[in-house]
Design an enzyme around this catalytic site. Structure first.
Site, mmCIF file in Angstrom:
data_model
loop_
_atom_site.group_PDB
_atom_site.id
_atom_site.type_symbol
_atom_site.label_atom_id
_atom_site.label_comp_id
_atom_site.label_asym_id
_atom_site.label_seq_id
_atom_site.Cartn_x
_atom_site.Cartn_y
_atom_site.Cartn_z
ATOM 1 C CB CYS A 120 -0.984 -0.031 1.160
ATOM 2 S SG CYS A 120 -2.407 1.075 0.947
ATOM 3 C CG HIS A 121 -0.051 4.883 1.317
ATOM 4 N ND1 HIS A 121 -1.315 4.366 1.464
ATOM 5 C CD2 HIS A 121 -0.172 5.934 0.457
ATOM 6 C CE1 HIS A 121 -2.166 5.073 0.727
ATOM 7 N NE2 HIS A 121 -1.504 6.028 0.112
ATOM 8 C CD GLU A 173 -3.192 8.247 -2.243
ATOM 9 O OE1 GLU A 173 -4.131 8.388 -1.431
ATOM 10 O OE2 GLU A 173 -2.117 7.739 -1.918
#
EC number: 4.2.1.130
Length: 244
Positions: free
Chosen positions: A139-140, A173
């Protein structure tokens, strides 16, 4: 049963404002829990770490609506071994890289705040990779990888230079409604960050797809739905290295 090896499971230390609704971001619950469970079930020891030795969960990631059955069972049962592992989280400067064959970096938007500047974690990642270890992130969490130097590169490039990678992308996002929150904080989307680092960013079919990329000893995944498959891929790569 003998241990398969040891995994360093990384969380962000940041917990604070981010979301337009006023809720705070932190490490994503499922992205820490699910890899922990995958590694433990495969026979690995797991040590949790963060830059400061502290972490808190992203508010949205622990809402009832965000928890699947597995996550809800673990969240509600404070006798689950995951909670004992969490209490034993150590700051990065207290970790000996020589103990670990895999580093796995969990996500949550909190990662965007501290992992690009988490020099002790970056050093550990550099050392584990230089010692033929696997770097995995979901993910991030992959945001840290462009800041990890490949010590075997004469040009001082990062470990993702020339590698196929994925992560939570700019489309994701937008879907989450947080693109403006990133821009307000001068944070790049991960597509741009990786391309600037010389990596080949591979977009998933959709932001919510279970999607991973494996390129050498770099393993990346897109989102919470990819946490399990990313951890499983990291195990497969690590085990293949033993046979060579």
């Amino acid at each position: 049963m003998a241990s398969e090896g040891k995994v360093l499971l990384v969380a962000s230390s940041y917990y604070g404002p981010f979301y337009p609704d006023g809720m705070n971001t932190g490490v994503h619950f499922a992205e820490l829990l699910i890899p922990y469970q995958v590694f433990r079930e495969a026979g690995y020891e797991v040590q949790l770490t963060s830059e400061t030795g502290k972490c808190k969960f992203d508010d949205h990631s622990i809402k009832k609506s965000a928890l699947g059955e597995v996550e809800r069972d673990a969240f509600d049962n404070k006798d689950n071994e995951f909670w004992y592992a969490l209490k034993d989280i150590k700051p990065a400067d207290k970790i000996n890289y020589k103990e670990f064959c895999i580093m796995f970096i969990a996500g949550g938007h909190a990662a965007m705040f501290d992992l690009p500047h988490a020099t002790n974690l970056q050093t550990l990642a550099q050392q584990i990779y230089a010692s033929n270890g696997v770097l995995a992130a979901v993910c991030h969490g992959p945001v840290m990888l462009p800041f990890v130097d490949d010590t075997k590169s004469p040009e001082g490039r990062s470990v993702v230079y020339g590698k196929k990678v994925t992560a939570f992308n700019s489309t994701g996002e937008l879907v989450m409604g947080v693109s403006s929150a990133l821009r307000e904080r001068n944070m790049q989307d991960l597509n741009s960050l990786f391309r600037e680092a010389g990596a080949e960013f591979v977009d998933p079919p959709t932001p919510m797809s279970d999607f991973t990329q494996v390129d050498g000893r770099i393993v990346t995944g897109v989102n919470p739905m990819s946490a399990k498959s990313t951890a499983e891929a990291a195990i497969k790569v690590s085990q293949s290295l033993r046979k060579t």
